[in-house]
Design a protein around this motif. Structure first.
Motif, PDB file in Angstrom:
ATOM      1  N   SER A  73       0.815  -1.207   0.000  1.00  0.00           N
ATOM      2  CA  SER A  73       0.000   0.000   0.000  1.00  0.00           C
ATOM      3  C   SER A  73       0.855   1.266   0.000  1.00  0.00           C
ATOM      4  N   GLU A  74       2.124   1.108   0.323  1.00  0.00           N
ATOM      5  CA  GLU A  74       3.037   2.245   0.271  1.00  0.00           C
ATOM      6  C   GLU A  74       3.445   2.598  -1.148  1.00  0.00           C
ATOM      7  N   LEU A  75       3.173   1.684  -2.031  1.00  0.00           N
ATOM      8  CA  LEU A  75       3.813   1.741  -3.327  1.00  0.00           C
ATOM      9  C   LEU A  75       3.033   2.401  -4.414  1.00  0.00           C
ATOM     10  N   LEU A  76       1.747   2.498  -4.182  1.00  0.00           N
ATOM     11  CA  LEU A  76       0.898   3.002  -5.255  1.00  0.00           C
ATOM     12  C   LEU A  76       0.325   4.337  -4.831  1.00  0.00           C
ATOM     13  N   PRO A  77      -0.147   5.108  -5.802  1.00  0.00           N
ATOM     14  CA  PRO A  77      -0.866   6.324  -5.447  1.00  0.00           C
ATOM     15  C   PRO A  77      -2.088   5.943  -4.614  1.00  0.00           C
ATOM     16  N   ILE A  78      -2.683   6.905  -3.924  1.00  0.00           N
ATOM     17  CA  ILE A  78      -3.842   6.593  -3.098  1.00  0.00           C
ATOM     18  C   ILE A  78      -4.919   5.921  -3.933  1.00  0.00           C
ATOM     19  N   LYS A  79      -5.087   6.437  -5.132  1.00  0.00           N
ATOM     20  CA  LYS A  79      -6.025   5.792  -6.053  1.00  0.00           C
ATOM     21  C   LYS A  79      -5.232   5.212  -7.201  1.00  0.00           C
ATOM     22  N   PHE A  80      -5.488   3.950  -7.450  1.00  0.00           N
ATOM     23  CA  PHE A  80      -4.657   3.246  -8.420  1.00  0.00           C
ATOM     24  C   PHE A  80      -5.534   2.316  -9.247  1.00  0.00           C
ATOM     25  N   THR A  81      -5.007   1.890 -10.369  1.00  0.00           N
ATOM     26  CA  THR A  81      -5.755   0.939 -11.199  1.00  0.00           C
ATOM     27  C   THR A  81      -5.307  -0.477 -10.858  1.00  0.00           C
ATOM     28  N   LEU A  82      -6.154  -1.419 -11.192  1.00  0.00           N
ATOM     29  CA  LEU A  82      -5.787  -2.808 -10.918  1.00  0.00           C
ATOM     30  C   LEU A  82      -4.575  -3.234 -11.740  1.00  0.00           C
ATOM     31  N   SER A  83      -4.409  -2.649 -12.903  1.00  0.00           N
ATOM     32  CA  SER A  83      -3.218  -2.987 -13.683  1.00  0.00           C
ATOM     33  C   SER A  83      -1.943  -2.517 -12.997  1.00  0.00           C
ATOM     34  N   GLN A  84      -2.018  -1.353 -12.355  1.00  0.00           N
ATOM     35  CA  GLN A  84      -0.839  -0.896 -11.617  1.00  0.00           C
ATOM     36  C   GLN A  84      -0.505  -1.862 -10.479  1.00  0.00           C
ATOM     37  N   LEU A  85      -1.553  -2.306  -9.804  1.00  0.00           N
ATOM     38  CA  LEU A  85      -1.340  -3.224  -8.691  1.00  0.00           C
ATOM     39  C   LEU A  85      -0.745  -4.540  -9.180  1.00  0.00           C
ATOM     40  N   GLN A  86      -1.270  -5.001 -10.308  1.00  0.00           N
ATOM     41  CA  GLN A  86      -0.761  -6.248 -10.864  1.00  0.00           C
ATOM     42  C   GLN A  86       0.699  -6.122 -11.284  1.00  0.00           C
ATOM     43  N   GLU A  87       1.007  -5.015 -11.924  1.00  0.00           N
ATOM     44  CA  GLU A  87       2.373  -4.798 -12.391  1.00  0.00           C
ATOM     45  C   GLU A  87       3.352  -4.787 -11.218  1.00  0.00           C
ATOM     46  N   LEU A  88       2.926  -4.155 -10.152  1.00  0.00           N
ATOM     47  CA  LEU A  88       3.736  -4.119  -8.946  1.00  0.00           C
ATOM     48  C   LEU A  88       4.050  -5.527  -8.451  1.00  0.00           C
ATOM     49  N   HIS A  89       3.029  -6.328  -8.364  1.00  0.00           N
ATOM     50  CA  HIS A  89       3.249  -7.708  -7.921  1.00  0.00           C
ATOM     51  C   HIS A  89       4.156  -8.463  -8.889  1.00  0.00           C
ATOM     52  N   GLU A  90       3.949  -8.235 -10.150  1.00  0.00           N
ATOM     53  CA  GLU A  90       4.763  -8.948 -11.127  1.00  0.00           C
ATOM     54  C   GLU A  90       6.237  -8.586 -11.023  1.00  0.00           C
ATOM     55  N   ILE A  91       6.497  -7.307 -10.805  1.00  0.00           N
ATOM     56  CA  ILE A  91       7.893  -6.876 -10.740  1.00  0.00           C
ATOM     57  C   ILE A  91       8.554  -7.354  -9.454  1.00  0.00           C
ATOM     58  N   VAL A  92       7.847  -7.201  -8.357  1.00  0.00           N
ATOM     59  CA  VAL A  92       8.463  -7.595  -7.094  1.00  0.00           C
ATOM     60  C   VAL A  92       8.691  -9.098  -7.051  1.00  0.00           C
ATOM     61  N   LEU A  93       7.690  -9.837  -7.485  1.00  0.00           N
ATOM     62  CA  LEU A  93       7.802 -11.293  -7.370  1.00  0.00           C
ATOM     63  C   LEU A  93       8.473 -11.912  -8.587  1.00  0.00           C
ATOM     64  N   ASP A  94       8.701 -11.107  -9.587  1.00  0.00           N
ATOM     65  CA  ASP A  94       9.339 -11.597 -10.806  1.00  0.00           C
ATOM     66  C   ASP A  94       8.556 -12.771 -11.395  1.00  0.00           C
ATOM     67  N   GLN A  95       7.258 -12.534 -11.555  1.00  0.00           N
ATOM     68  CA  GLN A  95       6.333 -13.545 -12.072  1.00  0.00           C
ATOM     69  C   GLN A  95       5.222 -12.851 -12.814  1.00  0.00           C
ATOM     70  N   LYS A  96       4.703 -13.493 -13.844  1.00  0.00           N
ATOM     71  CA  LYS A  96       3.542 -12.948 -14.543  1.00  0.00           C
ATOM     72  C   LYS A  96       2.252 -13.535 -13.976  1.00  0.00           C
ATOM     73  N   PHE A  97       1.194 -12.745 -14.007  1.00  0.00           N
ATOM     74  CA  PHE A  97      -0.111 -13.258 -13.582  1.00  0.00           C
ATOM     75  C   PHE A  97      -1.142 -13.033 -14.678  1.00  0.00           C
ATOM     76  N   ASP A  98      -2.149 -13.859 -14.677  1.00  0.00           N
ATOM     77  CA  ASP A  98      -3.268 -13.699 -15.599  1.00  0.00           C
ATOM     78  C   ASP A  98      -4.146 -12.555 -15.110  1.00  0.00           C
ATOM     79  N   LYS A  99      -4.494 -11.661 -16.052  1.00  0.00           N
ATOM     80  CA  LYS A  99      -5.238 -10.461 -15.667  1.00  0.00           C
ATOM     81  C   LYS A  99      -6.546 -10.783 -14.959  1.00  0.00           C
TER      82      LYS A  99
END
Lengths: 229, 229
Positions: free
Chosen positions: B168-194
């Motif tokens: 929650s520190e990482l995104l703007p207060i209001k964010f899109t689900l794609s931003q959230l997904q991208e964050l997870h993908e980069i940190v975990l170094d894994q792709k996810f299905d949208k």
DNA sequence: ACAAAAGTGTTTTTTTTACACCCATGA
DNA sequence: TCATGGGTGTAAAAAAAACACTTTTGT
């Protein structure tokens, strides 16, 4: 100059096979022999300052042994507690002033957890421990310093991390699946279905069957298993 | 007397929105100005001794700020490093002798991790930091002391613990689900299905829709979400 | 023969994965 | 009208949960 006292505290959980309970190892600290009121009486975790040139994992082993004579315990570091006031509550000063040059100085402590089979580890008090005993985790009294908090967070850590490395210390080399299940049930404070538990634990591939069976039990003897490696 | 130097080291991971990479914040330490060979040059994690009466979590915040000017970072303690030889390798002595009374003394260090949005946290060197920069986690050079090990285990911790509080520190207060997904993908170094990612993250109940949508994008504007509480 | 714990399979439910097309906007 | 990323549902597969009876031993 900003050197600080650093200690280790050991939260040793004991799996009590008779009472089927989870216990924690606590010591009663030696008090000042001239203090007639026994006002320094303290129940605490086994813990003490680390030495100047000692590795912290080694320190945890040494301190545990020096106070309780417990040996060969697998200890896992889980959290460091560094509130500058953590040893300065008045209840703790009586004891500290007999054992520390400056009882008001802060102490940072590194917490270690372990889980052992109670029957295999008979503690015996030594050094500044007057007494050592296993106490049911539901009956933990008020402890010295912030040790109640340290026990709580140790238990939380244990329940989240329960795994091969910790559990393999707990059972005889050869054990039955029911013993393994019971262990999990007691530590996690949850019941499991026998068939599902067996399927899961076998599918994880960490244990293997032996050809031996239980002896002398007045029911169908169980097959014995052992941990792989 | 068994007091010991205690430090904190901060492993600050930065989520780089442009390069879509995970980076770690490193400082270059000030060297002795009279040393022409620059032999004291050291790249390291931001870290320093804690003060005598300072809480350890506070110390981590202060030290990070004092070296990098980064502020308001959520720091999580994850492990304490206590090898008595951890600062005594010859590569580290040059720097230590300019900054410590006794450069041979051991230092126990408490590791903290964080994860921030790189663009929001522009570090600026200060105190004994000559320079501060974000370095791709794949290009981390040889670091001072045992800092390479500290970074490795910090990354491991981060990947296992990635959760609401850190993300929650990482995104703007209001964010899109794609931003959230991208964050997870980069940190975990894994792709996810949208679709699956959306289902899961919504079912966890930690985020809520807002009525707003993205503006000024040359495609269908995404709905904005925010974290609950 | 009885008591006591061991051992074993199948069905149901839940969770996770795979997969493809239409939509709204700015340029 | 085109390019771009947004948004959505369903079916298949895998994992987890529920559930009951037979076996082997000692007494």
């Amino acid at each position: 100059m900003s050197k600080i006292n650093v200690s280790v505290d050991c939260v040793i959980f004991g799996f009590d096979n008779e009472e089927k309970k989870l216990k924690v190892l606590l010591i009663k600290k030696k008090i000042n022999p001239y203090d007639k009121k026994n006002s320094g009486d303290q129940i605490a975790l086994p813990g003490d300052l680390i030495r100047l040139e000692e590795d912290i994992d080694e320190a945890a082993k040494r301190v545990l042994f020096s106070l309780t004579k417990l040996n060969n315990v697998f200890l896992r570091q889980y959290k460091t507690f560094g509130d500058p006031k953590r040893v300065q509550s008045s209840k703790d000063q009586e004891w500290l002033k007999n054992f520390r040059q400056d009882p008001n100085e802060r102490v940072i402590t590194i917490g270690y957890v372990s889980l052992v089979r109670m029957e295999d580890y008979i503690p015996s008090p030594s050094y500044f421990a007057d007494d050592v005993k296993w106490v049911d985790i539901l009956d933990v009294p008020l402890l010295a310093f912030d040790h109640n908090e340290i026990v709580e967070s140790g238990l939380h850590f244990l329940r989240n991390e329960l795994d091969h490395k910790l559990t393999s210390e707990l059972l005889p080399i050869k054990f039955t699946l029911s013993q393994l299940q019971e262990l999990h049930e007691i530590v996690l404070d949850q019941k499991f279905d026998k068939r599902n538990f067996r399927k899961k634990v076998i599918s994880k591939g960490k244990i293997k069957e032996t050809n031996e069976k239980q002896k002398g039990v007045s029911h169908k003897p169980a097959r014995l298993y052992s941990f792989k490696n």
